[in-house]
Design an enzyme around this catalytic site. Structure first.
Site, short mmCIF file in Angstrom:
data_model
loop_
_atom_site.label_atom_id
_atom_site.label_comp_id
_atom_site.label_asym_id
_atom_site.label_seq_id
_atom_site.Cartn_x
_atom_site.Cartn_y
_atom_site.Cartn_z
N ASP A 123 -44.19 3.51 7.97
CA ASP A 123 -42.94 3.50 8.74
C ASP A 123 -43.24 3.23 10.20
OD1 ASP A 123 -40.42 3.94 9.76
OD2 ASP A 123 -40.10 5.85 8.71
N GLU B 9 -32.43 3.20 7.65
CA GLU B 9 -32.09 4.61 7.53
C GLU B 9 -31.10 5.04 8.62
OE1 GLU B 9 -35.98 6.39 7.78
OE2 GLU B 9 -35.67 7.01 9.83
O1 EZ4 Z 1 -37.17 9.72 11.36
O2 EZ4 Z 1 -35.68 11.92 9.02
O3 EZ4 Z 1 -38.48 7.51 6.90
N1 EZ4 Z 1 -38.31 8.55 7.40
C1 EZ4 Z 1 -38.14 8.77 8.68
C2 EZ4 Z 1 -37.81 10.16 9.11
C3 EZ4 Z 1 -36.69 10.13 10.12
C4 EZ4 Z 1 -36.06 11.48 10.28
C5 EZ4 Z 1 -34.88 11.40 11.23
O4 EZ4 Z 1 -34.09 12.48 11.13
O5 EZ4 Z 1 -38.22 7.86 9.47
O6 EZ4 Z 1 -38.92 10.78 9.62
CO CO Z 2 -38.04 6.00 8.43
#
Ligand code: EZ4
Ligand code: CO
Length: 402
Positions: A210, A262
């Protein structure tokens, strides 16, 4: 059937959760997740002051009309706060519908396409060694897919990497903390990290990463290209995504699959991303993407473009959202993967769930509706505690320019 009551329960068993409970004249009630990390009180206020008064008296079976009433009927539509409220209403209504018809949610939306839902967990470490150990530990637990995040040499705090073995939680108590970010250090580090991770994990474990929207399109293209030999399952939020055509640059340079969204909340945030096939997975979860009613449409449109679900499922989304997501993912044809970070043990004091982890997947039983209950008395023991997500600045002190 008529809605006679709706209330918002805000509680903090380890972290804040917002839950909408809608009750009908037949004694059936439904639950919806309304948690928006760091902005919990805004959703509560919107529900209590604006939505609930117009919800009373409506027939809860009319999920389609009620969704449009709260989306299109509202002049100031869209946005994370409003859409989280719409999502919670919708989720609670589908819960009621399932209970009223005495069948689990998945049966209302197409039945089972699969018996279980593939999930990915999180491996985190402050440095490469700790991260590799964490990857091995997740494989030990039976996970077949793992998101890997690591502290980066030269950057003091990396978003989402917990310090001192604390539970994963990017929100900090009190006002937002400021973290310093350095893209060039990050870009130099991540491909080398994943070479080692792939070596430890072998070819049969899916690896994910991520970026949390921290690159420009050209930087993201470089990263996606350099990660290609490590065969990631996906690279998530490589860019913020508001500039949808920015994704063309990443696609032009790499075959690393891309997951986005997201922080999105309607189908319109995805228009070119879908029609130009610029992404591979939809991250928008039920709780922020308009609930079951809207996400069925998003997922149907995605399927036309070979795009699958890959819903957000961090611990700041409540067990109600997770259970609903399992039903949803069991049903839709173009399911990809579901994020799963087990909630802290203390969360079970408030939420009673009916799902279980087994051999890399989540399974859910056939309790009618969504299948989660809330213990309102237990919730009272855990009052709301202010916590906010961090703000990022570049090393020279300026804010990001994207
Ligand atoms: O930043 O849930 O993919 N997951 C993420 C998480 C989000 C948090 C934000 O509230 O990127 O860590
Ligand atoms: Co994320």
């Amino acid at each position: 059937m008529k809605i006679i009551d709706a209330k918002v329960i805000v509680c903090c068993p380890g972290r804040n959760f917002v839950t909408l409970k809608i009750t009908t004249d037949q004694g059936i009630y439904g639950l919806g997740d309304a948690t928006l990390n760091g902005m919990e009180k805004t959703v509560e206020a919107y529900l209590v002051n604006y939505c609930i008064p117009s919800l009373l008296g409506k027939d809860p079976m009319n999920t389609e009309d009620i969704w449009h009433y709260f989306y299109r009927g509202v002049y100031w539509r869209r946005g994370a706060v409003s859409m989280t409220a719409v999502s919670a209403i919708d989720m609670a209504l589908w819960d009621i519908k399932g209970k009223a018809l005495n069948t689990p949610l998945y049966n209302l939306i197409g039945g089972k396409s699969r018996e279980k839902v593939l999930v990915y967990s999180h491996a985190n470490g402050r440095d490469i060694d700790e991260t590799l150990q964490s990857v091995s530990a997740e494989i030990e637990k039976g996970f077949k897919a793992i998101r890997v995040q690591s502290g980066i040499p030269g950057i003091e705090n990396t978003y989402g990497v917990p310090l001192n073995n604390k539970p994963y939680e990017p929100a900090h108590k009190g006002l937002p903390v400021e973290e310093i970010w350095d893209t060039s250090k990050y870009l130099n580090f991540v491909p080398a990290l994943f070479e080692k991770v792939r070596h430890v994990a072998g070819e049969n474990i899916h690896l994910l990463h991520d970026v949390h929207h921290r690159c420009t399109p050209v930087e993201a293209a470089r990263l996606a290209k350099e990660l290609e030999p490590m065969h990631l399952f996906w690279l998530e939020d490589p860019v913020a995504g508001e500039l949808q055509e920015g994704l063309r640059l990443i696609r032009k340079h790499s075959t690393t699959p891309i997951a986005i969204g997201e922080v999105f909340n309607t189908i319109y945030d995805y228009s070119s991303l879908f029609t130009e096939q610029l992404i591979d997975y939809v991250r928008m979860p039920l709780v922020h993407g308009g609930g079951i009613t809207h996400m069925l449409k998003v997922t149907a449109m995605a399927s036309v473009y070979h795009i699958c679900t890959g819903f957000h499922g961090a611990t700041d989304l409540s067990p109600v959202n997770l259970a609903a997501s399992i039903h949803f993912n069991m049903s839709v044809n173009n399911f990809g993967i579901q994020e799963y970070m087990p909630h802290q043990e203390i969360v079970n004091e408030v939420f009673k769930t009916n799902y279980r982890f087994e051999d890399g997947s989540l399974l859910i039983d056939d309790t009618p509706g969504i299948g989660v209950d809330i213990d309102e008395i237990a919730a009272l023991k855990f009052p709301y505690t202010m916590a906010r997500l961090p703000v990022n600045r570049k090393r020279d002190g300026t804010m990001f320019n994207w």
